[in-house]
Design a protein around this motif. Sequence first.
Motif, PDB file in Angstrom:
ATOM      1  N   ALA A   1       1.086  -1.711   0.041  1.00 23.43           N
ATOM      2  CA  ALA A   1      -0.112   0.086  -0.110  1.00 23.43           C
ATOM      3  C   ALA A   1       0.720   1.550  -0.004  1.00 23.43           C
ATOM      4  CB  ALA A   1      -1.444   0.232   1.252  1.00 23.43           C
ATOM      5  N   ILE A   2       0.471   2.226  -0.791  1.00 20.46           N
ATOM      6  CA  ILE A   2       1.588   3.684  -0.798  1.00 20.46           C
ATOM      7  C   ILE A   2       0.526   4.870  -0.541  1.00 20.46           C
ATOM      8  CG2 ILE A   2       2.957   5.022  -2.499  1.00 20.46           C
ATOM      9  CD1 ILE A   2       3.673   2.181  -3.810  1.00 20.46           C
ATOM     10  N   GLU A   3       1.005   5.876  -0.080  1.00 23.17           N
ATOM     11  CA  GLU A   3      -0.050   7.238   0.944  1.00 23.17           C
ATOM     12  C   GLU A   3       1.022   7.579   0.188  1.00 23.17           C
ATOM     13  OE1 GLU A   3      -1.969   7.480   4.465  1.00 23.17           O
ATOM     14  OE2 GLU A   3      -0.135   7.318   4.551  1.00 23.17           O
ATOM     15  N   GLU A   4       0.617   8.330  -0.795  1.00 26.39           N
ATOM     16  CA  GLU A   4       0.994   9.888  -1.496  1.00 26.39           C
ATOM     17  C   GLU A   4       0.375  11.292  -0.335  1.00 26.39           C
ATOM     18  OE1 GLU A   4       3.434   9.615  -4.711  1.00 26.39           O
ATOM     19  OE2 GLU A   4       2.037   7.721  -5.332  1.00 26.39           O
TER      20      GLU A   4
ATOM     21  N   ASN B   1       1.729 -11.783   5.225  1.00 26.74           N
ATOM     22  CA  ASN B   1       3.443 -11.267   5.716  1.00 26.74           C
ATOM     23  C   ASN B   1       4.018 -10.655   4.636  1.00 26.74           C
ATOM     24  OD1 ASN B   1       3.145 -12.360   8.407  1.00 26.74           O
ATOM     25  ND2 ASN B   1       3.712 -14.023   7.780  1.00 26.74           N
ATOM     26  N   GLY B   2       4.689  -9.707   4.723  1.00 33.48           N
ATOM     27  CA  GLY B   2       5.685  -9.034   3.880  1.00 33.48           C
ATOM     28  C   GLY B   2       4.844  -8.038   3.578  1.00 33.48           C
ATOM     29  N   SER B   3       3.465  -7.531   3.940  1.00 30.73           N
ATOM     30  CA  SER B   3       2.762  -6.530   2.914  1.00 30.73           C
ATOM     31  C   SER B   3       3.179  -5.508   4.216  1.00 30.73           C
ATOM     32  CB  SER B   3       1.679  -7.276   3.230  1.00 30.73           C
ATOM     33  OG  SER B   3       0.694  -8.005   2.574  1.00 30.73           O
ATOM     34  N   THR B   4       3.678  -3.980   2.860  1.00 31.04           N
ATOM     35  CA  THR B   4       4.038  -2.838   3.488  1.00 31.04           C
ATOM     36  C   THR B   4       3.321  -2.058   2.939  1.00 31.04           C
ATOM     37  OG1 THR B   4       5.214  -2.158   1.031  1.00 31.04           O
ATOM     38  CG2 THR B   4       6.798  -3.976   3.027  1.00 31.04           C
ATOM     39  N   LEU B   5       3.339  -0.888   4.044  1.00 34.70           N
ATOM     40  CA  LEU B   5       2.994   0.541   3.591  1.00 34.70           C
ATOM     41  C   LEU B   5       3.888   0.815   3.511  1.00 34.70           C
ATOM     42  CD1 LEU B   5       0.088   2.876   3.460  1.00 34.70           C
ATOM     43  CD2 LEU B   5       0.491   2.641   5.966  1.00 34.70           C
TER      44      LEU B   5
ATOM     45  N   LEU C   1       9.199   6.420   4.324  1.00 31.20           N
ATOM     46  CA  LEU C   1       8.700   5.459   5.284  1.00 31.20           C
ATOM     47  C   LEU C   1       7.805   4.428   4.953  1.00 31.20           C
ATOM     48  CD1 LEU C   1       9.160   4.746   8.402  1.00 31.20           C
ATOM     49  CD2 LEU C   1       6.884   5.907   8.768  1.00 31.20           C
ATOM     50  N   LYS C   2       8.838   3.133   4.964  1.00 29.95           N
ATOM     51  CA  LYS C   2       7.997   2.035   4.501  1.00 29.95           C
ATOM     52  C   LYS C   2       7.938   0.917   5.735  1.00 29.95           C
ATOM     53  CE  LYS C   2       8.576  -1.080   0.917  1.00 29.95           C
ATOM     54  NZ  LYS C   2       9.509  -2.080  -0.210  1.00 29.95           N
ATOM     55  N   GLN C   3       6.816   0.360   5.879  1.00 26.25           N
ATOM     56  CA  GLN C   3       6.541   0.103   7.616  1.00 26.25           C
ATOM     57  C   GLN C   3       5.975  -0.874   7.100  1.00 26.25           C
ATOM     58  OE1 GLN C   3       5.036   3.233   8.688  1.00 26.25           O
ATOM     59  NE2 GLN C   3       6.029   2.885  10.878  1.00 26.25           N
ATOM     60  N   ASP C   4       6.244  -2.647   7.920  1.00 25.69           N
ATOM     61  CA  ASP C   4       5.510  -4.036   7.854  1.00 25.69           C
ATOM     62  C   ASP C   4       3.841  -3.963   8.501  1.00 25.69           C
ATOM     63  OD1 ASP C   4       4.325  -6.234   9.163  1.00 25.69           O
ATOM     64  OD2 ASP C   4       5.845  -6.710   7.291  1.00 25.69           O
ATOM     65  N   ILE C   5       3.404  -4.149   7.423  1.00 26.94           N
ATOM     66  CA  ILE C   5       1.621  -3.773   7.536  1.00 26.94           C
ATOM     67  C   ILE C   5       0.630  -4.570   8.688  1.00 26.94           C
ATOM     68  CG2 ILE C   5      -1.080  -4.107   7.050  1.00 26.94           C
ATOM     69  CD1 ILE C   5      -0.279  -3.204   4.870  1.00 26.94           C
TER      70      ILE C   5
END
Length: 204
Positions: free
Chosen positions: A6-9, A151-155, A184-188
Amino acid sequence: MGCFEAIEEINYTDNDKGEYALTLNASRSKERLKTLSKLDSFMGINLPKNGDISSELYTVSEILKKTDGIKSVYHNTDFDNYIFKLSFKFDSTQALNEALNNIFVGKSKKSEIADLKVFEMKDNLFKRLVSFSDTLPKLNKKQNELLKLINGSTLTSIYRFTKPIKKISHADAKLSKNKLAVMLKQDINQIIKEPSKINNQIQF
């Protein structure tokens, strides 16, 4: 695994107005998702059909179009690659918060909820906030099992500004070379378990 990103901009075009975009990219798992889409349910979860997903995005878009200070609402669905995008322009950070609140109210069917202040821009300080983390119930055993599916999905949060950044509160956030953007990249899974991990303050 690593089902999706997921990418929030947020792109600010001046001190308080700009464009918001949210992209869900599940292309890494598209073949698996195409197989699952043929099922009615999986591990006790009712699975939406393509038409259901399109309908949900359309409903959200209509809610946004009715929000003061919101314009140029756009959404797109790509079921070949499982990439979905929603974007809109906002006249102020307050309008952005109202838009996100209206979506929450409209989709949760609740008429009386406390306002969620997701973003704040004031006195040369931008904040990404989660104000409800202390009120969330703990995940039960089944919910923890379901989290293993992503598992492994990111925001990835990307915020761009018109003035140089002096300081960032989140230790994992990255500052661009021109000092006008933060990523900022994080584990969901970790965010779901501890929503306050998404909190960040950016000082100009």
